[in-house]
Write an enzyme that holds these catalytic residues in place. Structure first.
Site, PDB file in Angstrom:
ATOM      1  N   GLU A 135      31.852 -15.181  94.594  1.00  0.00           N
ATOM      2  CA  GLU A 135      30.680 -14.874  95.584  1.00  0.00           C
ATOM      3  C   GLU A 135      31.010 -15.838  96.665  1.00  0.00           C
ATOM      4  O   GLU A 135      30.279 -15.819  97.843  1.00  0.00           O
ATOM      5  CB  GLU A 135      29.350 -14.844  95.034  1.00  0.00           C
ATOM      6  N   ASP A 203      38.948 -12.955  95.141  1.00  0.00           N
ATOM      7  CA  ASP A 203      40.011 -12.777  93.884  1.00  0.00           C
ATOM      8  C   ASP A 203      40.482 -14.577  93.842  1.00  0.00           C
ATOM      9  O   ASP A 203      40.097 -15.346  92.816  1.00  0.00           O
ATOM     10  CB  ASP A 203      40.185 -12.002  93.380  1.00  0.00           C
TER      11      ASP A 203
END
Length: 484
Positions: A135, A203
């Site tokens: 996040e 990611d």
């Protein structure tokens, strides 16, 4: 110390605010600097304004957990990761929402929300950190701004209209949904492709942040894999899989990327398991017998460090169910082994106050503050103990300093309002409650409170000047807020 009622979650909002869909890359972090393109229509300063407005709406509409112990843990974890992240351009704020759904989302201004349900499914701190790091990357790479800019470029909508739709969806859900549909129509395929790129970046940067922060990088693919296996055939997957889909390719790519980093043995994090136990005891929505059964089952399969956290969880259940005689020996043993642990001091203070040992609670907290000056958990507990001990004037002094240092903590203002009330200061109570309203974007109520407070104090006094100045600030904030 403080508990909240449960509310329904904003699944639609979470899905809109988190870029989702997957894929991964095999090369290093030398990505093109596409994050800066968003600056052409949305500046960092604008993102900060939108983030502040959204957070105020969240406080008014969602069950944000204002628990000082959990807040300290989540902030510490988040800022440990931010310290090792790339391209940090904004301050960061980490907070919990009381929701058993597995989900997390990020928004403008460095705000990262974690559902309490994450703690029930992440088995290690590294697994939780992998979600937080992902996040953080959405924010540092400005994915929301870039996605909105791309949608605005391909459709008649403007970025301002898209942001306004999101804010409206919090303030007036039905109108917000209609507005979002109107502003995003016609760009579905391009939006999907764009979010795939976002997930790849998040990611990739997330794993690098994990490695630099000293966490186990294999935790990300491990958590992904377990989540996908658990809900592979579920008719209603958890919110995280709706906002962050997990096809096999994404799991494989994250595993391959993690293998590029040196293997690291990460010790058990007691603080993570203490936070997890606190959530099971107080925010999982289960009764005391079910919580005790959970702790008993877990204690049979875990090591000594984790068993301490499970004992702590039992302490909280015993305190909340008024079984103080069972809680006392357990917390005494935990404190003896770790006397400056704020999780333990917080629980011991609650127990002291419930058993009318107020002076013992005050001494415990004063001694703790000598060793940990200005610690927010100990300070807020100390103020609470002072109010419970009929020492409101002392509580006011402590809370004035605390709210100055932590102006965005509703708990501090709520306690200050009570302390002012107990001390016979009606204007002070009105002003403190006004700040709680302002934190929820309830500007008219905040202004009304401050107006009443100004009318109660002596004409021309310093207090009146201070209240009137704050009224001017709140009016300006209301105008900016309404303009969004």
């Amino acid at each position: 110390m403080f508990k909240l009622k449960k509310l329904a979650n904003g699944l639609l909002i979470a899905s809109l605010l988190t870029s989702s869909i997957p894929s991964f890359a095999k090369n290093d972090l030398n990505l093109p600097d596409i994050g800066t393109t968003a600056a052409s229509t949305l500046t960092i300063d604008q993102e900060l304004i939108y983030g502040d407005a959204y957070m105020r709406m969240l406080r008014a509409s969602q069950p944000v957990i204002n628990d000082p112990v959990l807040a300290e843990y989540v902030q510490d974890l988040g800022h440990r990761l931010v310290a090792n992240a790339n391209d940090v351009k904004t301050p960061f704020h980490f907070f919990l929402i009381n929701n058993r759904e597995i989900n997390a989302f990020a928004f403008f201004g460095g705000y990262v929300a974690l559902h309490s349900g994450l703690f029930l499914h992440a088995q290690t701190e590294s697994e939780l950190a992998s979600v937080v790091a992902h996040e953080i990357a959405h924010i540092t790479q400005r994915h929301l701004a870039r996605s909105m800019e791309e949608q605005a470029r391909r459709s008649p909508a403007t970025v301002a209209a898209l942001v306004g739709s999101l804010l409206l969806a919090i303030a007036a859900p039905e109108a917000g949904i209609a507005a979002i549909h109107a502003t995003t129509a016609g760009a579905m395929q391009s939006s999907i492709n764009y979010t795939r790129s976002n997930e790849k970046e998040a990611d990739r940067f997330g794993i690098d942040t994990l490695a630099k922060s000293g966490f186990d990088v294999s935790a990300m693919p491990r958590f992904f894999s377990r989540l996908a296996d658990q809900y592979r055939y579920a008719s209603t997957p958890p919110a995280m899989l709706l906002t962050h889909p997990l096809p096999t390719s994404r799991i494989t790519d994250s595993r391959e990327r993690a293998q590029q980093y040196p293997m690291r043995r990460v010790d058990t994090s007691l603080r993570y398991h203490l936070a997890r136990s606190r959530i099971v005891a107080r925010f999982a929505g289960i009764d005391s017998s079910a919580a005790l059964d959970w702790f008993a089952r877990k204690s049979k399969t875990h090591n000594t460090d984790i068993k301490q956290a499970l004992e702590y969880g039992k302490v909280l259940v015993y305190i909340d169910s008024k079984q103080y005689d069972k809680a006392q020996p357990l917390i005494n043993k935990l404190l003896k082994n770790d006397p400056l642990n704020t999780f333990y001091i917080d629980a011991a203070t609650d127990l002291d106050l419930y058993t009318k040992k107020n002076e013992q609670a005050l001494k415990r907290l004063k001694d703790g503050l000598v060793q940990l000056p200005n610690n927010p958990v100990l300070t807020i507990n100390y103020a609470h103990a002072l109010t419970e001990s009929n020492k409101p004037s002392e509580a006011v002094r402590v809370l004035q300093r605390y709210t100055h240092d932590h102006p965005d903590d509703p708990t501090g203002w709520q306690l200050l309002a009570k302390a002012y009330h107990d001390n016979g200061s009606s204007d002070g109570e009105l002003a403190a409650r006004a700040e709680v309203y302002a934190l929820k974007g309830m500007w008219n109520k905040a202004l009304n409170n401050y107006t009443q407070a100004s009318q109660l104090v002596e004409y021309g006094s310093l207090d009146q000047a201070r209240y009137d100045a704050r009224i001017d600030q709140l009016r300006l904030s209301r105008e900016r807020f309404s303009a969004l």
